[in-house]
Structure formats: C-alpha cells, structure tokens
Design an enzyme around this catalytic site. Sequence first.
Site, short mmCIF file in Angstrom:
data_model
loop_
_atom_site.label_atom_id
_atom_site.label_comp_id
_atom_site.label_asym_id
_atom_site.label_seq_id
_atom_site.Cartn_x
_atom_site.Cartn_y
_atom_site.Cartn_z
N TYR A 10 43.38 36.51 48.05
CA TYR A 10 41.98 36.92 47.80
C TYR A 10 41.78 37.34 46.34
O TYR A 10 40.66 37.67 45.95
CB TYR A 10 41.58 38.07 48.74
CG TYR A 10 42.48 39.27 48.57
CD1 TYR A 10 43.68 39.37 49.29
CD2 TYR A 10 42.17 40.28 47.67
CE1 TYR A 10 44.53 40.44 49.10
CE2 TYR A 10 43.02 41.35 47.48
CZ TYR A 10 44.20 41.43 48.20
OH TYR A 10 45.05 42.49 48.00
N GLY A 11 42.85 37.38 45.56
CA GLY A 11 42.76 37.78 44.15
C GLY A 11 43.38 36.69 43.30
O GLY A 11 43.01 35.51 43.41
N GLU A 83 54.01 40.64 43.62
CA GLU A 83 53.06 41.62 44.14
C GLU A 83 53.70 43.01 44.31
O GLU A 83 53.23 43.82 45.10
CB GLU A 83 52.51 41.13 45.49
CG GLU A 83 51.84 39.76 45.44
CD GLU A 83 50.59 39.72 44.57
OE1 GLU A 83 49.85 40.72 44.54
OE2 GLU A 83 50.37 38.69 43.90
C1 SIN Z 1 46.01 38.37 46.25
O1 SIN Z 1 45.62 37.65 45.32
O2 SIN Z 1 45.94 37.97 47.44
C2 SIN Z 1 46.61 39.71 46.00
C3 SIN Z 1 46.12 40.41 44.79
C4 SIN Z 1 46.45 39.74 43.48
O3 SIN Z 1 47.60 39.33 43.28
O4 SIN Z 1 45.56 39.61 42.63
#
Ligand code: SIN
Length: 178
Positions: A10-11, A83
């Site tokens: 999601y990011g 992460e």
């Molecule tokens: C994601 O992208 O799902 C986690 C947050 C990130 O790494 O920006």
Amino acid sequence: MSDAIWLFGYGSLIYKVDFPYLERRRARLAGWARRFWQGSHDHRGTPDAPGRVVTLVPEASSVCIGMAYRVTPDVFAHLDHREKNGYGREAVTLTLDDGTLIPSLVYVANPGNEAFLGPADEAAIARHIAASRGPSGENSDYLLHLAEALRELGDEDTHVFGIERALRAIGPRPARAE
Ligand code: SIN
C-alpha cells in the site's frame, strides 16, 4: 505453486517492486486507512532526522487500495529486511476487483514502535517530507511516486493527495551546497 502467499502493498511496495512475484492484482483492504504516520530512520530519513512514510491504521469506514502480489515464501527474507524499521507482518483478507476474497500478509507499523510519529496536519506532514531525505533518497520522491501510483490504480486517497498538494505548494527544494 501451493505454498505461495499473497502480500498486500500500500506504500512503496506498490511502486518499488524489487522482488520477484508470480502474479500481481489490484486489491482493496477494508477497515484500514493509509496514513503518513510512520517515521523512517533507514530509507527516507535518518535516526536523527526521520522522514515520514505510510503505515495502516484501523478505521472501520475506510478502504485502502493497493497492489497484491503472489510471492514464494523465500521473498520475505528480503522484504522483512526492507521493512525492518517498525513494521511487522499481519494477516488480513483482501478483496480483488472481481470480488474474490484472498488471505494475505501486510506490513503494518503499529503505534508504539520506536519510529512511530503519529498524526499531524497535512501542511505539517508536507513540510516534514520536504525537509527529509535518507539512504533511499528524497522523502518527497516517496510521496510523489506513491501519489502517482495511486492515481494509476484509480484511487482517491484524500490523505495522500492532500499532502501532495501541500508539498507542491511549498515549491521546489533549494539546491544543496555539497
Ligand atoms: C507497503 O508499501 O506496503 C509498506 C510501507 C512501505 O514500504 O512504504
């Protein structure tokens, strides 16, 4: 492949895909909202001057749009390292565009992790992002790439787009003396 697992991004996992996957599908996650509430000590900031990146927070009325990847379990060694700054894996259920429900993992940085920053208004978050950078680059690039990726997914994320507008209103960052 029977032991393949779905992962919801999601990011940065939407637009920076530095891992192999078997399949990729647009997906939504109900009951969670994407928020620029997590500090970044290792990618878009430093421990002394953390940047701001997204996490998910529970919000009953929200639906988070993102990208689901079907991956083999070995991919998580790389992703757990990427992460590592406050995120843990949580089990959730996603909905694909055709209505199929799929069990998935998602990286969430919960309040209480050492890098968590919490809420601030959009203008303050934009100023913070404009001033931050880390080993992975400018914090503003994280925001602008994410906003662009969400537009491509047809998302209307008012939080992200509001911060993007506020960042653009600040104007270009002055060149740094090296
Ligand atoms: C994601 O992208 O799902 C986690 C947050 C990130 O790494 O920006």
